[in-house]
Design an enzyme around this catalytic site. Structure first.
Site, mmCIF file in Angstrom:
data_model
loop_
_atom_site.group_PDB
_atom_site.id
_atom_site.type_symbol
_atom_site.label_atom_id
_atom_site.label_comp_id
_atom_site.label_asym_id
_atom_site.label_seq_id
_atom_site.Cartn_x
_atom_site.Cartn_y
_atom_site.Cartn_z
ATOM 1 N N TYR A 43 -10.804 102.148 -13.548
ATOM 2 C CA TYR A 43 -9.672 101.697 -12.734
ATOM 3 C C TYR A 43 -9.997 100.684 -11.654
ATOM 4 O O TYR A 43 -9.088 100.038 -11.132
ATOM 5 C CB TYR A 43 -8.954 102.901 -12.101
ATOM 6 C CG TYR A 43 -8.086 103.597 -13.105
ATOM 7 C CD1 TYR A 43 -6.794 103.170 -13.353
ATOM 8 C CD2 TYR A 43 -8.587 104.652 -13.857
ATOM 9 C CE1 TYR A 43 -6.007 103.776 -14.311
ATOM 10 C CE2 TYR A 43 -7.810 105.270 -14.820
ATOM 11 C CZ TYR A 43 -6.522 104.828 -15.044
ATOM 12 O OH TYR A 43 -5.751 105.423 -16.005
ATOM 13 N N GLY A 45 -10.849 97.286 -10.404
ATOM 14 C CA GLY A 45 -10.813 95.938 -10.964
ATOM 15 C C GLY A 45 -9.437 95.695 -11.558
ATOM 16 O O GLY A 45 -8.471 96.385 -11.246
ATOM 17 N N GLY A 47 -6.397 95.848 -13.951
ATOM 18 C CA GLY A 47 -5.871 96.804 -14.915
ATOM 19 C C GLY A 47 -6.421 98.196 -14.689
ATOM 20 O O GLY A 47 -6.924 98.519 -13.624
ATOM 21 N N HIS A 63 -5.013 104.082 -5.952
ATOM 22 C CA HIS A 63 -4.629 102.774 -5.417
ATOM 23 C C HIS A 63 -3.672 102.070 -6.378
ATOM 24 O O HIS A 63 -2.650 101.516 -5.956
ATOM 25 C CB HIS A 63 -5.896 101.944 -5.180
ATOM 26 C CG HIS A 63 -5.661 100.637 -4.521
ATOM 27 N ND1 HIS A 63 -5.884 99.438 -5.178
ATOM 28 C CD2 HIS A 63 -5.241 100.311 -3.275
ATOM 29 C CE1 HIS A 63 -5.611 98.445 -4.348
ATOM 30 N NE2 HIS A 63 -5.219 98.946 -3.183
ATOM 31 N N ASP A 64 -3.985 102.095 -7.669
ATOM 32 C CA ASP A 64 -3.093 101.499 -8.670
ATOM 33 C C ASP A 64 -1.725 102.184 -8.644
ATOM 34 O O ASP A 64 -0.684 101.517 -8.719
ATOM 35 C CB ASP A 64 -3.694 101.604 -10.071
ATOM 36 C CG ASP A 64 -4.854 100.656 -10.305
ATOM 37 O OD1 ASP A 64 -5.203 99.886 -9.386
ATOM 38 O OD2 ASP A 64 -5.430 100.693 -11.409
ATOM 39 N N ASP A 104 -3.871 99.813 0.514
ATOM 40 C CA ASP A 104 -5.248 99.337 0.640
ATOM 41 C C ASP A 104 -6.037 100.166 1.651
ATOM 42 O O ASP A 104 -7.205 100.493 1.435
ATOM 43 C CB ASP A 104 -5.268 97.863 1.039
ATOM 44 C CG ASP A 104 -4.804 96.939 -0.073
ATOM 45 O OD1 ASP A 104 -4.528 97.419 -1.195
ATOM 46 O OD2 ASP A 104 -4.717 95.722 0.176
#
Length: 137
Positions: A43, A45, A47, A63-64, A104
Site C-alpha cells: 500500500y 506508494g 495504488g 492513509h489510502d 497525512d
C-alpha cells in the site's frame, strides 16, 4: 530549455501535498519518505491492493482509506501546517485542505509509532505478492 520548463511546471503540480507529507514523515520518523515509504509493501506508494504486509504497510492502507473518505477533495493539494515540538498541526481553514492534512498527519504519526517494525524485505515489494483479499476500510 523547453524541457527544463516542462519539468519545472510538472514538479509544481506534484510538489504541494507530497512535499508536505514527506516533511511530516521526516518529522515523525527521521527517515526520508521517498526512500523509506514510497515503494513499501502492498500500500505504500501509488495504488494499493491485497493484504497489508505489516504495521507500516497498514499505516499506508489506512492513509489510502482516509483519502477515499475525503471525497470531492484533491489529495495532492497544498495545505497549511506547522510543527510544534513533536506535534504536527493542520491549520488550514478550508475543509478539504484540512481533511487531507489530517489524513497525512495521522499516517505520519502511524509511521513514527511503527518506525522500528518496518522490514527491508518489503521495500520495492512486488505487487504480485499482494493478491490476498484486502480488509475493508
Amino acid at each position: 530549455m523547453r524541457t527544463l520548463w516542462i519539468v519545472a511546471v510538472w514538479l509544481m503540480g506534484v510538489e504541494g501535498n507530497l512535499y508536505q507529507f514527506g516533511k511530516m514523515i521526516k518529522h515523525k520518523t527521521g527517515k526520508s519518505a521517498l526512500l523509506s515509504y514510497s515503494a513499501y509493501g502492498c500500500y505504500c506508494g501509488w495504488g494499493g491492493q491485497g493484504k497489508p504486509q505489516d504495521a507500516t504497510d497498514h499505516c499506508c492502507f489506512v492513509h489510502d482509506c482516509c483519502y477515499g473518505e475525503v471525497s470531492g477533495c484533491y489529495p495532492k493539494t497544498a495545505f497549511t501546517l506547522k510543527f510544534e515540538n513533536q506535534d504536527i498541526i493542520c491549520g488550514d481553514e478550508d475543509p478539504c485542505n484540512r481533511a487531507v492534512c489530517e489524513c497525512d498527519r495521522v499516517a505520519a504519526i502511524c509511521f513514527g509509532e511503527n518506525v522500528n517494525t518496518s522490514d527491508k524485505k518489503y521495500l520495492f515489494y512486488s505487487s504480485s505478492y499482494c493478491e490476498e483479499e484486502s480488509e475493508q476500510c
